[in-house]
Design a protein around this motif. Sequence first.
Motif, short mmCIF file in Angstrom:
data_model
loop_
_atom_site.label_atom_id
_atom_site.label_comp_id
_atom_site.label_asym_id
_atom_site.label_seq_id
_atom_site.Cartn_x
_atom_site.Cartn_y
_atom_site.Cartn_z
N ILE A 128 0.81 -1.24 0.00
CA ILE A 128 0.00 0.00 0.00
C ILE A 128 0.83 1.27 0.00
N THR A 129 2.15 1.13 0.11
CA THR A 129 3.02 2.33 0.03
C THR A 129 4.07 2.11 -1.04
N CYS A 130 4.71 3.21 -1.43
CA CYS A 130 5.82 3.12 -2.37
C CYS A 130 7.08 2.92 -1.54
N LYS A 131 7.65 1.75 -1.63
CA LYS A 131 8.65 1.38 -0.63
C LYS A 131 9.93 2.22 -0.71
N ASN A 132 10.22 2.75 -1.87
CA ASN A 132 11.47 3.51 -1.97
C ASN A 132 11.29 5.00 -1.79
N GLU A 133 10.07 5.41 -1.45
CA GLU A 133 9.83 6.84 -1.29
C GLU A 133 9.21 7.09 0.09
N LEU A 134 9.84 7.95 0.86
CA LEU A 134 9.41 8.21 2.23
C LEU A 134 7.95 8.69 2.29
N GLU A 135 7.15 7.98 3.05
CA GLU A 135 5.78 8.37 3.32
C GLU A 135 4.98 8.66 2.05
N LYS A 136 5.06 7.76 1.12
CA LYS A 136 4.26 7.90 -0.10
C LYS A 136 3.34 6.69 -0.24
N ILE A 137 2.05 6.99 -0.38
CA ILE A 137 1.06 5.92 -0.53
C ILE A 137 1.03 5.45 -1.98
N ASN A 138 0.85 4.17 -2.18
CA ASN A 138 0.64 3.64 -3.52
C ASN A 138 -0.86 3.78 -3.82
N GLU A 139 -1.21 4.97 -4.33
CA GLU A 139 -2.63 5.30 -4.46
C GLU A 139 -3.39 4.35 -5.37
N GLU A 140 -2.73 3.93 -6.44
CA GLU A 140 -3.40 3.05 -7.38
C GLU A 140 -3.79 1.73 -6.71
N THR A 141 -2.82 1.15 -6.00
CA THR A 141 -3.12 -0.11 -5.31
C THR A 141 -4.18 0.08 -4.24
N VAL A 142 -4.05 1.16 -3.47
CA VAL A 142 -5.01 1.40 -2.38
C VAL A 142 -6.42 1.59 -2.94
N ASP A 143 -6.53 2.29 -4.05
CA ASP A 143 -7.85 2.50 -4.65
C ASP A 143 -8.47 1.18 -5.13
N ILE A 144 -7.65 0.36 -5.78
CA ILE A 144 -8.17 -0.92 -6.27
C ILE A 144 -8.54 -1.83 -5.10
N VAL A 145 -7.67 -1.87 -4.10
CA VAL A 145 -7.94 -2.72 -2.92
C VAL A 145 -9.24 -2.26 -2.24
N SER A 146 -9.42 -0.94 -2.11
CA SER A 146 -10.63 -0.41 -1.47
C SER A 146 -11.88 -0.82 -2.24
N SER A 147 -11.78 -0.74 -3.56
CA SER A 147 -12.91 -1.11 -4.40
C SER A 147 -13.20 -2.61 -4.28
N GLN A 148 -12.16 -3.41 -4.25
CA GLN A 148 -12.37 -4.86 -4.10
C GLN A 148 -12.96 -5.19 -2.74
N LEU A 149 -12.53 -4.47 -1.73
CA LEU A 149 -13.09 -4.70 -0.39
C LEU A 149 -14.57 -4.34 -0.36
N ARG A 150 -14.92 -3.22 -0.99
CA ARG A 150 -16.34 -2.84 -1.03
C ARG A 150 -17.16 -3.93 -1.69
N GLU A 151 -16.69 -4.41 -2.82
CA GLU A 151 -17.44 -5.45 -3.53
C GLU A 151 -17.57 -6.72 -2.68
N ALA A 152 -16.54 -7.01 -1.91
CA ALA A 152 -16.57 -8.23 -1.10
C ALA A 152 -17.48 -8.09 0.12
N MET A 153 -17.58 -6.85 0.67
CA MET A 153 -18.31 -6.75 1.94
C MET A 153 -19.66 -6.07 1.88
N VAL A 154 -19.89 -5.21 0.89
CA VAL A 154 -21.17 -4.51 0.85
C VAL A 154 -22.11 -5.20 -0.14
N THR A 155 -23.22 -5.62 0.36
CA THR A 155 -24.17 -6.38 -0.44
C THR A 155 -24.65 -5.59 -1.67
N GLY A 156 -24.57 -6.19 -2.82
CA GLY A 156 -25.09 -5.59 -4.04
C GLY A 156 -24.51 -4.22 -4.35
#
Lengths: 345, 345
Positions: A24-52
């Motif tokens: 979820i972070t860019c490992k070679n850059e101090l305090e940088k979030i991997n936004e693309e991964t986090v966005d996709i993961v969040s979307s996948q989590l929503r689909e997995a947990m929120v009905t319909g």
Amino acid sequence: MEDTTAPSVTKPIRCIVKLGGAAITCKNELEKINEETVDIVSSQLREAMVTGSSSRKVLGMDWSTRPGKPGISCDADDFEDRNLDSSSFIVVHGAGSFGHFQASKSAVHKGGLNKPLVKAGFVATRISVTTLNLEIVRALAREGIPSIGLSPFSCGWTTSERNMASADLSMVARAINSGFIPVLHGDAVLDDLQGCTILSGDVIIRHLAAYLKPEYVVFLTDSSLREIAVREDGSWSVVKPTLADTNTQVEITVAAHDTTGGMVTKISEAALIAKLGIDVYIVKAATTHSSRALSGEVRGAIPEDWLGTVIRFGGKGNGFPTSDTQLLQSIEFYKSSSTSLKEFN
Amino acid sequence: MEDTTAPSVTKPIRCIVKLGGAAITCKNELEKINEETVDIVSSQLREAMVTGSSSRKVLGMDWSTRPGKPGISCDADDFEDRNLDSSSFIVVHGAGSFGHFQASKSAVHKGGLNKPLVKAGFVATRISVTTLNLEIVRALAREGIPSIGLSPFSCGWTTSERNMASADLSMVARAINSGFIPVLHGDAVLDDLQGCTILSGDVIIRHLAAYLKPEYVVFLTDSSLREIAVREDGSWSVVKPTLADTNTQVEITVAAHDTTGGMVTKISEAALIAKLGIDVYIVKAATTHSSRALSGEVRGAIPEDWLGTVIRFGGKGNGFPTSDTQLLQSIEFYKSSSTSLKEFN
């Protein structure tokens, strides 16, 4: 001696998810979030947990301003006829490129709060990891997931010589009972004996799993660990990358205080969860395979086309394994290309 | 029925400070911190709590990146011979222009988590107020104050029909015992009866004061409240600005759920603290007067040239006042220009 009261959870926990710090972070850059991964993961989590949820407009729950982003849009009417019920997930994330600089500079994991540098480093580490926690909570909320940040320190979790000493799960349980998704993280915590230390996300996961008994646990990782060798006697070792490599790539909060290497801890923690009879899936984040793992699709018979690792108590009808070695024999590796070299994802 | 265990604090608490939401944020701009005021307040707090801090280089404890700000500088050697011991302060801040939009849009204070809008608003409110909390913790840490953010929600604080139901002070106490400065805030919390509500910073202050018995309490405010009329029978009312005005100016989290107006609540809370025998100073933030109040200089005889309000149990030798009216008679107003119109700062 561990002092944890088993909380009363009125909804069964379906899944505990670990968002690996390196994913979820860019490992070679101090305090940088991997936004693309986090966005996709969040979307996948929503689909997995929120009905319909997939068929309708996403109702974001982050109504705060973001520098350089479009203004807040929130229409109260949109919420009128919506069912936001979600199955009970708990999210735990690692630190990645947050917290590592601060913790290692001051050696927070070794304790000694009477030393000015350690005290300052403790403050600096918590600032960094809570910054990441807030960003993860916001990313999940933007996807309509009713996420609530819970810092282990604030929840009253403490250690004793680096082992879990007390972990009050009551707020985690209350948040779940109220329909929220708790989001915890690796944190700097107080230690009864050495003053302070780092509590890793993986240890938190195991603790939550032991007391809350989820149906399954998913570790979302980056792709750093590729190959494990399992020997005939059931022992195993990481073949590629070497441990020296993984120290810089995986779960920094673990690596910082675990001389045996972060990934070894991860596998051991996963094995201990499997020992409880709970399936553990280790899978690359933000892939179709992670989506399938989160949804629970790979429970039972593993689909042929799924890439990932299952750590499962072997169904030999012999009851629980009596040793870690025996347990590790039951790890099922998929898509292996040889008998000794196995893939994690 | 309130369920609070008095914690064991090994260091006596010198002061509990309230940073008023209207003072630390720009009230007319959504989620904007009043950086100038926050920086001055942080510096004044450092001088008040860290022994001999004014003569030496400030050792910042926020080692995280900040958009648009210079990079992190932290030299481990600087910490070598430094004594970072501080007297025990607790900081509580309001919400100001953070949280208000989210809480009022969804009526979080009225409860009803089964309504999708309230549930979403609860999440959105917590995101906003924890964003502010993190910024305040960072500002204090940059001044070398070992600050630790503690969200009331995460600490397990809950209400019952909007009254405090349980407030676990153990983490506040442990943080203090370890030499840290806890930083709490007005928060969205779970409510036993109505599901959820808003817990204001002022109620938190009173609760902390009752259990932790600080030597004195300081409310740092903006200058919105100028004049109070105290009648001969001891009753009082706000003359200027009118309550309609103050609703938009002070402590939004209070105003949002208190139909009698935020400042009335503030005065009532302050009066209840004074009733415990603890001096309360209400003073404009980021002035020489706030600096003197924080340092404890105005305890005992109030200096002639100090501008602010003291709420103190009157020293008539009659023991504690038996009613709020009697108590309010003992409020000492300074720099009043007439017998009925009094200044707050």
